[in-house]
Design an enzyme around this catalytic site. Structure first.
Site, PDB file in Angstrom:
ATOM      1  N   SER A  51       0.824  -1.203   0.000  1.00 16.69           N
ATOM      2  CA  SER A  51       0.000   0.000   0.000  1.00 16.69           C
ATOM      3  C   SER A  51       0.866   1.265   0.000  1.00 16.69           C
ATOM      4  O   SER A  51       1.662   1.462  -0.902  1.00 16.69           O
ATOM      5  CB  SER A  51      -0.963  -0.052   1.196  1.00 16.69           C
ATOM      6  OG  SER A  51      -2.046   0.832   1.032  1.00 16.69           O
ATOM      7  N   ASP A 178      -6.325  -3.871  -1.741  1.00 17.15           N
ATOM      8  CA  ASP A 178      -5.209  -3.486  -0.872  1.00 17.15           C
ATOM      9  C   ASP A 178      -4.464  -4.685  -0.285  1.00 17.15           C
ATOM     10  O   ASP A 178      -5.068  -5.602   0.271  1.00 17.15           O
ATOM     11  CB  ASP A 178      -5.761  -2.615   0.265  1.00 17.15           C
ATOM     12  CG  ASP A 178      -4.680  -1.904   1.045  1.00 17.15           C
ATOM     13  OD1 ASP A 178      -3.896  -2.584   1.738  1.00 17.15           O
ATOM     14  OD2 ASP A 178      -4.614  -0.665   0.967  1.00 17.15           O
TER      15      ASP A 178
END
Length: 284
Positions: A51, A178
């Protein structure tokens, strides 16, 4: 932009690998760690990122110094007017700035990143000066995916596509979200690749007086933090990095990018912590 030493350290010595974890705006604290490595003349042999860690790792792998990344962050995501200008050009479906925190509607993160990533970050992994491993979650395969070749910017978007805030990212025939949902701090992918593995955990956890009921959004993100902490704790039972640092950023929300300077100020102590700890490890 200043040139960095080509080897892992300014002089021959132990090699270092770097894992940068996910945590949204809390990941701005990664800048201190990159600056600490710059001060020590250390270039990681390999970087793994999840991320926001993938974004910061890509900047370093592309040759940016910590000071370059700091200046870029403060001049873009740290300024309300600059964010508004860049997003206006993209015409996003929804954008709110409430209480110093940015909140996005579920729209295309690849387009957002195209407006915010530094030009120094290339289009492909192959153009990086340091190998980079980007962690994403394969939604339908229900597993972790390590991206390390081909389209770099799409890989970064996949790694940072927080459900509910951004659309999932399609990579070929696969759908990604994610990477923090499967591997918040990807130090395990660096085992055996360097003499010293340094990992940075910016997940944080719910903060408060212990009695106040959290809002719906705070409860959702707090639950994600607890889940990610559990994943990291379980991974550390199988393999622990040589150095794990946790900057003091728990008080910030995942989209608190408008508080960039505050995040950097509060977490500044991690820079000296990393330098002192690495000095001890390198001198062994």
């Amino acid at each position: 932009m200043s040139e960095m030493p080509s080897s892992s350290t300014a002089s021959s010595g132990p090699t270092v690998a770097l894992a940068l974890g996910g945590g949204g705006a809390r990941g701005l604290a990664h800048i201190h760690v990159i600056e600490a490595l710059d001060d020590l003349g250390i270039r990681p042999r390999v970087i793994a990122g999840t991320s926001i860690g993938a974004i910061m790792g890509a900047g370093m792998a592309a040759g940016m110094r910590g000071s370059d990344i700091r200046d870029f962050a403060l001049s873009t995501v740290g300024r309300r007017k600059e964010i508004a200008n860049r997003l206006w050009r993209l015409r996003p479906a929804t954008l709110q700035a409430i209480g110093g925190s940015l909140r996005f509607g579920p729209f295309n993160l690849e387009r957002v990143l195209s407006a915010f990533l530094p030009e120094a970050i290339p289009d492909t992994f192959e153009a990086l000066s340091i190998p980079l491993k980007v962690i994403a979650t394969d939604y339908y395969a229900q597993c972790e995916t390590v991206l390390e070749a081909g389209d770099l910017r799409s890989a970064i978007a996949a790694s940072a596509a927080i459900p509910g805030m951004f659309q999932p990212v399609r990579l070929g025939a696969r759908v990604m979200i994610d990477g923090g949902f499967v591997n918040p701090v990807p130090f395990d992918h660096l085992e055996g690749l360097a003499d010293i593995v340094l990992a940075v955990d910016v997940v944080g956890g719910p903060e408060g007086d212990g009695t106040t009921l959290p809002t719906r959004m705070d409860a959702m993100f707090g639950a994600s933090q607890l889940m990610m902490q559990t994943i990291t704790a379980m991974k550390m039972k199988a393999y622990s990095p040589d150095l794990l640092v946790r900057p003091d950023v728990g008080r910030f929300r995942v989209m608190d990018f408008l508080r960039a300077q505050e995040v950097l100020t509060v977490s500044a102590g991690v820079k000296d912590e990393v330098k002192a700890s690495l000095d001890k490890l390198l001198s062994r």
